[in-house]
Motif scaffolding. Structure first.
Motif, PDB file in Angstrom:
ATOM      1  N   LEU A 124      30.201  41.103  30.301  1.00 33.44           N
ATOM      2  CA  LEU A 124      31.324  41.879  30.846  1.00 33.44           C
ATOM      3  C   LEU A 124      32.435  40.923  31.261  1.00 33.44           C
ATOM      4  CD1 LEU A 124      29.644  44.572  33.155  1.00 33.44           C
ATOM      5  CD2 LEU A 124      30.389  44.801  30.797  1.00 33.44           C
ATOM      6  N   PRO A 125      33.700  41.384  31.245  1.00 30.41           N
ATOM      7  CA  PRO A 125      34.766  40.507  31.718  1.00 30.41           C
ATOM      8  C   PRO A 125      34.588  40.207  33.208  1.00 30.41           C
ATOM      9  CG  PRO A 125      35.596  42.740  31.325  1.00 30.41           C
ATOM     10  CD  PRO A 125      34.178  42.705  30.829  1.00 30.41           C
ATOM     11  N   GLY A 126      34.923  38.986  33.629  1.00 29.92           N
ATOM     12  CA  GLY A 126      34.759  38.577  35.020  1.00 29.92           C
ATOM     13  C   GLY A 126      35.541  39.454  35.986  1.00 29.92           C
TER      14      GLY A 126
ATOM     15  N   GLY B  59      34.470  34.472  49.355  1.00 26.60           N
ATOM     16  CA  GLY B  59      34.213  33.026  49.318  1.00 26.60           C
ATOM     17  C   GLY B  59      33.620  32.572  47.999  1.00 26.60           C
ATOM     18  N   TRP B  60      32.604  31.704  48.095  1.00 21.42           N
ATOM     19  CA  TRP B  60      32.041  31.116  46.874  1.00 21.42           C
ATOM     20  C   TRP B  60      31.180  32.113  46.091  1.00 21.42           C
ATOM     21  CZ3 TRP B  60      26.850  30.380  45.707  1.00 21.42           C
ATOM     22  CH2 TRP B  60      25.944  30.597  46.764  1.00 21.42           C
ATOM     23  N   HIS B  61      30.907  33.283  46.699  1.00 18.43           N
ATOM     24  CA  HIS B  61      30.182  34.313  45.943  1.00 18.43           C
ATOM     25  C   HIS B  61      31.050  34.928  44.848  1.00 18.43           C
ATOM     26  CE1 HIS B  61      27.395  34.265  49.482  1.00 18.43           C
ATOM     27  NE2 HIS B  61      26.531  34.362  48.502  1.00 18.43           N
ATOM     28  N   ARG B  62      32.388  34.752  44.977  1.00 20.28           N
ATOM     29  CA  ARG B  62      33.292  35.336  43.968  1.00 20.28           C
ATOM     30  C   ARG B  62      33.062  34.755  42.568  1.00 20.28           C
ATOM     31  NH1 ARG B  62      37.153  38.624  44.000  1.00 20.28           N
ATOM     32  NH2 ARG B  62      37.402  39.838  45.892  1.00 20.28           N
ATOM     33  N   PRO B  63      33.193  33.399  42.433  1.00 24.07           N
ATOM     34  CA  PRO B  63      32.930  32.847  41.097  1.00 24.07           C
ATOM     35  C   PRO B  63      31.504  33.109  40.624  1.00 24.07           C
ATOM     36  CG  PRO B  63      33.289  31.083  42.734  1.00 24.07           C
ATOM     37  CD  PRO B  63      33.664  32.383  43.378  1.00 24.07           C
ATOM     38  N   LEU B  64      30.545  33.172  41.560  1.00 24.87           N
ATOM     39  CA  LEU B  64      29.150  33.443  41.199  1.00 24.87           C
ATOM     40  C   LEU B  64      29.024  34.845  40.589  1.00 24.87           C
ATOM     41  CD1 LEU B  64      26.308  32.060  41.603  1.00 24.87           C
ATOM     42  CD2 LEU B  64      26.069  33.492  43.629  1.00 24.87           C
ATOM     43  N   ALA B  65      29.691  35.815  41.227  1.00 21.98           N
ATOM     44  CA  ALA B  65      29.649  37.200  40.731  1.00 21.98           C
ATOM     45  C   ALA B  65      30.320  37.297  39.359  1.00 21.98           C
ATOM     46  CB  ALA B  65      30.338  38.129  41.732  1.00 21.98           C
ATOM     47  N   ALA B  66      31.463  36.605  39.211  1.00 23.66           N
ATOM     48  CA  ALA B  66      32.166  36.633  37.922  1.00 23.66           C
ATOM     49  C   ALA B  66      31.290  36.008  36.831  1.00 23.66           C
ATOM     50  CB  ALA B  66      33.498  35.889  38.038  1.00 23.66           C
ATOM     51  N   MET B  67      30.571  34.953  37.207  1.00 27.08           N
ATOM     52  CA  MET B  67      29.691  34.288  36.236  1.00 27.08           C
ATOM     53  C   MET B  67      28.554  35.224  35.808  1.00 27.08           C
ATOM     54  SD  MET B  67      27.523  30.798  36.803  1.00 27.08           S
ATOM     55  CE  MET B  67      26.155  31.586  37.632  1.00 27.08           C
ATOM     56  N   MET B  68      28.000  35.964  36.783  1.00 19.89           N
ATOM     57  CA  MET B  68      26.912  36.883  36.451  1.00 19.89           C
ATOM     58  C   MET B  68      27.409  37.984  35.516  1.00 19.89           C
ATOM     59  SD  MET B  68      24.279  37.297  39.566  1.00 19.89           S
ATOM     60  CE  MET B  68      25.141  37.172  41.092  1.00 19.89           C
ATOM     61  N   LEU B  69      28.630  38.480  35.784  1.00 24.22           N
ATOM     62  CA  LEU B  69      29.185  39.536  34.920  1.00 24.22           C
ATOM     63  C   LEU B  69      29.412  38.995  33.508  1.00 24.22           C
ATOM     64  CD1 LEU B  69      31.694  41.316  37.329  1.00 24.22           C
ATOM     65  CD2 LEU B  69      29.504  42.191  36.493  1.00 24.22           C
ATOM     66  N   ARG B  70      29.968  37.801  33.406  1.00 24.39           N
ATOM     67  CA  ARG B  70      30.176  37.219  32.075  1.00 24.39           C
ATOM     68  C   ARG B  70      28.834  36.997  31.375  1.00 24.39           C
ATOM     69  NH1 ARG B  70      34.472  34.430  34.623  1.00 24.39           N
ATOM     70  NH2 ARG B  70      33.069  32.687  35.035  1.00 24.39           N
ATOM     71  N   GLY B  71      27.812  36.642  32.146  1.00 23.39           N
ATOM     72  CA  GLY B  71      26.473  36.403  31.588  1.00 23.39           C
ATOM     73  C   GLY B  71      25.878  37.637  30.934  1.00 23.39           C
ATOM     74  N   ILE B  72      26.298  38.828  31.383  1.00 23.21           N
ATOM     75  CA  ILE B  72      25.797  40.050  30.743  1.00 23.21           C
ATOM     76  C   ILE B  72      26.844  40.617  29.777  1.00 23.21           C
ATOM     77  CG2 ILE B  72      24.143  40.633  32.563  1.00 23.21           C
ATOM     78  CD1 ILE B  72      26.200  42.728  33.573  1.00 23.21           C
TER      79      ILE B  72
ATOM     80  N   ALA C 130      35.791  42.676  35.829  1.00 20.77           N
ATOM     81  CA  ALA C 130      35.257  44.046  35.842  1.00 20.77           C
ATOM     82  C   ALA C 130      34.993  44.524  37.270  1.00 20.77           C
ATOM     83  CB  ALA C 130      33.968  44.122  35.016  1.00 20.77           C
ATOM     84  N   LEU C 131      34.788  43.567  38.178  1.00 21.85           N
ATOM     85  CA  LEU C 131      34.492  43.874  39.576  1.00 21.85           C
ATOM     86  C   LEU C 131      35.551  44.782  40.205  1.00 21.85           C
ATOM     87  CD1 LEU C 131      32.027  42.816  40.982  1.00 21.85           C
ATOM     88  CD2 LEU C 131      33.373  40.955  41.945  1.00 21.85           C
ATOM     89  N   SER C 132      36.803  44.590  39.794  1.00 21.86           N
ATOM     90  CA  SER C 132      37.859  45.418  40.362  1.00 21.86           C
ATOM     91  C   SER C 132      38.315  46.488  39.367  1.00 21.86           C
ATOM     92  CB  SER C 132      39.041  44.536  40.779  1.00 21.86           C
ATOM     93  OG  SER C 132      39.380  43.667  39.725  1.00 21.86           O
ATOM     94  N   GLY C 133      37.599  46.627  38.245  1.00 26.01           N
ATOM     95  CA  GLY C 133      37.972  47.631  37.254  1.00 26.01           C
ATOM     96  C   GLY C 133      36.957  48.756  37.186  1.00 26.01           C
ATOM     97  N   ASP C 134      36.729  49.244  35.975  1.00 25.17           N
ATOM     98  CA  ASP C 134      35.826  50.378  35.755  1.00 25.17           C
ATOM     99  C   ASP C 134      34.377  49.879  35.696  1.00 25.17           C
ATOM    100  OD1 ASP C 134      34.833  52.841  35.207  1.00 25.17           O
ATOM    101  OD2 ASP C 134      35.681  52.999  33.193  1.00 25.17           O
ATOM    102  N   LEU C 135      33.959  49.208  36.777  1.00 20.28           N
ATOM    103  CA  LEU C 135      32.679  48.503  36.789  1.00 20.28           C
ATOM    104  C   LEU C 135      31.487  49.416  36.498  1.00 20.28           C
ATOM    105  CD1 LEU C 135      31.089  45.859  37.404  1.00 20.28           C
ATOM    106  CD2 LEU C 135      31.025  46.583  39.791  1.00 20.28           C
ATOM    107  N   GLU C 136      31.490  50.621  37.078  1.00 21.58           N
ATOM    108  CA  GLU C 136      30.281  51.447  37.010  1.00 21.58           C
ATOM    109  C   GLU C 136      29.948  51.886  35.593  1.00 21.58           C
ATOM    110  OE1 GLU C 136      30.603  54.328  40.175  1.00 21.58           O
ATOM    111  OE2 GLU C 136      30.458  52.700  41.627  1.00 21.58           O
ATOM    112  N   ARG C 137      30.970  52.356  34.871  1.00 19.50           N
ATOM    113  CA  ARG C 137      30.738  52.776  33.481  1.00 19.50           C
ATOM    114  C   ARG C 137      30.331  51.566  32.632  1.00 19.50           C
ATOM    115  NH1 ARG C 137      33.600  52.594  29.044  1.00 19.50           N
ATOM    116  NH2 ARG C 137      35.504  51.926  30.102  1.00 19.50           N
ATOM    117  N   LEU C 138      31.099  50.472  32.767  1.00 13.42           N
ATOM    118  CA  LEU C 138      30.828  49.274  31.964  1.00 13.42           C
ATOM    119  C   LEU C 138      29.426  48.730  32.212  1.00 13.42           C
ATOM    120  CD1 LEU C 138      34.234  47.383  32.466  1.00 13.42           C
ATOM    121  CD2 LEU C 138      33.423  48.471  30.358  1.00 13.42           C
TER     122      LEU C 138
END
Ligand SMILES: [Zn+2]
Length: 318
Positions: free
Chosen positions: A36-38, A21-34, A40-48
């Motif tokens: 990382l590409p938005g 739901g609406w947590h998706r764009p929120l999570a992508a925003m948090m990743l971009r804030g640090i 990354a959640l479905s990619g190599d998240l742990e290493r990145l």
């Protein structure tokens, strides 16, 4: 202190994350804030994620950070509520990261109603846990349930501090809203556990009840209660910063980050807690760990605010 690690299992950590739901764009925003590409959640998240966090700690004023595990949501009988949580970080993952990197100290997470809670606590104490994190309202933990007495007694005996979420929460699903009240922490406090109320009971959303003053009152009754300043640079949580800078509360406050939650100095600036000049000088630092530190220093948090946590963590190894 209060730095989250997240993972999706891409590196074999056992972590998972379920964002809907609406947590998706929120999570992508948090990743971009640090940085990382938005996606990354479905990619190599742990290493990145770990590489990025290490980079940010190393280029910040902080010597080390306490990283947090995240246990499953459980019911009162200690059974996992499978569909209730949104992310999971095993204790072994933060313990291993802390063994590999001097920049990390491990905070474990155990739902105390788990049938194996005491065994898991002892296992993690032996492995060097410095703190235990829980979110009573999101993980469904009634900390004042008398059945948990033994668990808190063991923590008090081991001098393992408890970092417990207090106040509203909007980044994660809330299972039991009434456990946002700091009064739920009365039993561990009475037993003698050092308790740090994450966010100091402040509210996160407009319609959340405000528990800051409940927290502040409780510090008078319990000398073992502290509050953290995590996420004070989001829209609402920073409303009580002036009280946190003054006696009698100031010596009871410890620095918390809540990384990767965004850090925005504008709110403090609009409330008159921060000068426009300071906001312009440090408010856009791309390293949000450092930005948070600099903004808080500019608002008047003393150097002790950032080092006080050393006295509270369980740093002496068994
Ligand atoms: Zn947090």
């Amino acid at each position: 202190m209060h730095v989250h690690v997240v993972g999706n299992g891409s590196g074999g950590s056992g972590c998972w994350v379920r964002v809907t739901g609406w947590h998706r764009p929120l999570a992508a925003m948090m990743l971009r804030g640090i940085g990382l590409p938005g996606d990354a959640l479905s990619g190599d998240l742990e290493r990145l994620y770990v590489e990025r966090l290490l980079e940010q700690v190393r280029s910040s004023s902080l010597a080390t950070t306490v990283i947090l595990a995240q246990d499953d949501v459980h019911d009162e009988q200690g059974r996992v509520m499978k569909d209730a949580g949104s992310f999971y970080v095993p204790n072994d993952y933060v313990l291993a990261l802390a063994r590999q990197h001097k920049e990390f100290l491990p905070a474990i997470s155990i739902h105390p109603a788990r049938p194996d809670a005491l065994e898991e606590l002892d296992r993690c104490l032996a492995a060097g846990a410095v703190m235990l994190k829980c979110l009573p309202n999101c993980q469904n933990i009634n900390c004042s349930d008398k059945r948990l007495t033994k668990f808190w007694e063991r923590m008090a005996e081991a001098k393992l501090p408890l970092l417990a979420h207090t106040g509203g929460e909007h980044t994660l699903p809330v299972v039991q809203p009434k456990f946002a009240d700091p009064r739920v922490l009365t039993l561990p406090l009475e037993i003698g556990v050092t308790v740090i109320a994450a966010h100091s009971g402040t509210k996160s959303g407009l319609v959340d009840p405000e528990y800051f003053h409940v927290f502040a009152e409780m510090t008078k009754e319990f000398p073992n209660l502290y509050g953290d300043s995590s996420a004070f640079n989001v829209p609402l949580r920073g409303r009580h910063i002036p009280e946190c800078l003054r006696e009698p509360l100031a010596p009871r406050m410890v620095h918390g980050s809540d990384y990767p939650v965004p850090v925005q100095g504008l709110w403090a600036c609009l409330r008159g807690f921060l000068s426009w000049k300071d906001y312009r000088a440090v408010g856009s630092n791309p390293n949000i760990l450092e930005r948070d530190y600099q903004l808080k220093r500019a608002m008047g948090f003393t150097p002790e605010h950032f080092t006080r946590i050393w006295r509270l963590l369980r740093l002496s190894q068994p």
